[in-house]
Design a protein around this motif. Structure first.
Motif, PDB file in Angstrom:
ATOM      1  N   GLU A  72       0.827  -1.214   0.000  1.00 45.84           N
ATOM      2  CA  GLU A  72       0.000   0.000   0.000  1.00 45.84           C
ATOM      3  C   GLU A  72       0.856   1.257   0.000  1.00 45.84           C
ATOM      4  O   GLU A  72       0.618   2.195  -0.776  1.00 45.84           O
ATOM      5  CB  GLU A  72      -0.947   0.004   1.211  1.00 45.84           C
ATOM      6  N   ALA A  73       1.874   1.264   0.850  1.00 43.96           N
ATOM      7  CA  ALA A  73       2.777   2.428   0.918  1.00 43.96           C
ATOM      8  C   ALA A  73       3.507   2.612  -0.407  1.00 43.96           C
ATOM      9  O   ALA A  73       3.619   3.735  -0.923  1.00 43.96           O
ATOM     10  CB  ALA A  73       3.773   2.255   2.058  1.00 43.96           C
ATOM     11  N   ARG A  74       3.995   1.529  -0.987  1.00 46.49           N
ATOM     12  CA  ARG A  74       4.715   1.600  -2.257  1.00 46.49           C
ATOM     13  C   ARG A  74       3.809   2.115  -3.372  1.00 46.49           C
ATOM     14  O   ARG A  74       4.230   2.915  -4.216  1.00 46.49           O
ATOM     15  CB  ARG A  74       5.291   0.230  -2.629  1.00 46.49           C
ATOM     16  N   LYS A  75       2.543   1.669  -3.372  1.00 39.58           N
ATOM     17  CA  LYS A  75       1.590   2.110  -4.399  1.00 39.58           C
ATOM     18  C   LYS A  75       1.323   3.609  -4.279  1.00 39.58           C
ATOM     19  O   LYS A  75       1.269   4.331  -5.281  1.00 39.58           O
ATOM     20  CB  LYS A  75       0.287   1.316  -4.259  1.00 39.58           C
ATOM     21  N   LEU A  76       1.176   4.094  -3.047  1.00 41.12           N
ATOM     22  CA  LEU A  76       0.923   5.528  -2.834  1.00 41.12           C
ATOM     23  C   LEU A  76       2.113   6.370  -3.296  1.00 41.12           C
ATOM     24  O   LEU A  76       1.931   7.463  -3.849  1.00 41.12           O
ATOM     25  CB  LEU A  76       0.621   5.793  -1.352  1.00 41.12           C
ATOM     26  N   ILE A  77       3.335   5.879  -3.077  1.00 45.77           N
ATOM     27  CA  ILE A  77       4.529   6.619  -3.524  1.00 45.77           C
ATOM     28  C   ILE A  77       4.644   6.544  -5.049  1.00 45.77           C
ATOM     29  O   ILE A  77       5.019   7.522  -5.692  1.00 45.77           O
ATOM     30  CB  ILE A  77       5.797   6.083  -2.823  1.00 45.77           C
ATOM     31  N   ALA A  78       4.292   5.389  -5.625  1.00 44.87           N
ATOM     32  CA  ALA A  78       4.304   5.257  -7.088  1.00 44.87           C
ATOM     33  C   ALA A  78       3.341   6.254  -7.728  1.00 44.87           C
ATOM     34  O   ALA A  78       3.614   6.808  -8.798  1.00 44.87           O
ATOM     35  CB  ALA A  78       3.949   3.828  -7.490  1.00 44.87           C
ATOM     36  N   GLU A  79       2.214   6.508  -7.049  1.00 51.16           N
ATOM     37  CA  GLU A  79       1.227   7.471  -7.567  1.00 51.16           C
ATOM     38  C   GLU A  79       1.752   8.904  -7.547  1.00 51.16           C
ATOM     39  O   GLU A  79       1.202   9.782  -8.223  1.00 51.16           O
ATOM     40  CB  GLU A  79      -0.076   7.361  -6.761  1.00 51.16           C
ATOM     41  N   LEU A  80       2.820   9.143  -6.798  1.00 46.36           N
ATOM     42  CA  LEU A  80       3.458  10.471  -6.771  1.00 46.36           C
ATOM     43  C   LEU A  80       4.455  10.627  -7.925  1.00 46.36           C
ATOM     44  O   LEU A  80       5.039  11.691  -8.090  1.00 46.36           O
ATOM     45  CB  LEU A  80       4.169  10.692  -5.433  1.00 46.36           C
ATOM     46  N   GLY A  81       4.663   9.533  -8.694  1.00 55.95           N
ATOM     47  CA  GLY A  81       5.547   9.599  -9.857  1.00 55.95           C
ATOM     48  C   GLY A  81       6.792   8.741  -9.772  1.00 55.95           C
ATOM     49  O   GLY A  81       7.642   8.785 -10.653  1.00 55.95           O
ATOM     50  N   SER A  82       6.915   7.943  -8.683  1.00 60.87           N
ATOM     51  CA  SER A  82       8.123   7.127  -8.518  1.00 60.87           C
ATOM     52  C   SER A  82       8.048   5.829  -9.320  1.00 60.87           C
ATOM     53  O   SER A  82       7.007   5.189  -9.392  1.00 60.87           O
ATOM     54  CB  SER A  82       8.324   6.785  -7.038  1.00 60.87           C
TER      55      SER A  82
END
Length: 224
Positions: free
Chosen positions: A157-167
């Motif tokens: 979940e944390a990784r997905k939220l950071i990916a949504e920021l452009g990572s």
């Protein structure tokens, strides 16, 4: 005879005065010449001194862009550093960095700092980090840097939220990897601002950690 002596004395006095005044004038001119030469050299040195840009980046940013420079932590000794628009938001000197993932939030329209926090991803809990990521408002610039270990407690979940920021690197961020990232809430594309070095005992600069990763650039100002 007396009058003749007086004339000679006066003549010698005048000649001496003339010689001294000439010598002094030459010396004064030499000194003035030296002073002017020095000031010209100083001025030339000032003009050739490379200009300093915001946050110490290598070139000036274009209009409607924010300058930034950041670095991950060095092993578990030196904390990360995040600078935006010549404002150091996080650093060991400011004493506001910590083990895990360090995050600075900046207003995408004004460049003003909004918040700084760090989340311990080794001994801490990922839940507060997830809540924080969910609370970030659209149009916010998000800058992240690891220190010591930023991955052990990260979940999907944390990784997905950071990916949504452009990572793009967050999906394979591992134990003690070094990583810096600059993205944004509501970004429609992948961010060009990301650096990631894997922890590898064969190539690590420090015994248990890879070398520091640094990054600089110009973030486009959010337009309405």
């Amino acid at each position: 005879i007396g009058a003749a002596k007086l004339v000679v004395v006066v003549a010698i006095f005048l000649l001496t005065f003339y010689v001294i005044s000439q010598v002094l004038e030459i010396k004064m001119e030499a000194n003035l010449g030296h002073i002017f030469a020095r000031s010209a050299l100083d001025a030339a040195a000032r003009s050739t001194k490379p200009p300093r840009y915001k946050c110490g980046i290598s070139k000036a940013c274009p209009e409607k862009h924010f300058a930034f420079k950041m670095a991950s932590g060095a092993a578990n000794v030196v904390g990360p550093k995040i600078c935006v628009e010549d404002n150091v938001l996080m650093s060991g000197v400011k004493n506001n960095v910590g083990r895990g993932i360090n995050v600075a939030l900046v207003n995408g329209k004004t460049g003003e700092p909004l918040d700084t926090k760090f989340f311990d991803m080794w001994g801490g809990d990922v839940a507060p980090f997830i809540e924080f990521l969910k609370s970030i408002q659209d149009g916010t610039i998000v800058l992240m840097g690891t220190y010591d270990d930023g991955a052990t407690k990260l979940n999907e979940e944390a990784r997905k939220l950071i990916a949504e920021l452009g990572s793009t690197s967050i999906t394979n961020l591992g134990f003690r990897d070094n990583w810096v990232f600059c993205g944004g809430k509501g970004i429609k594309t992948k961010s060009p601002f990301e650096q990631h070095i894997k922890n590898n005992k064969d190539t690590n600069k420090y015994e248990g950690w890879p070398e520091v990763v640094e990054m600089e650039g110009c973030i486009p100002q959010k337009q309405d």
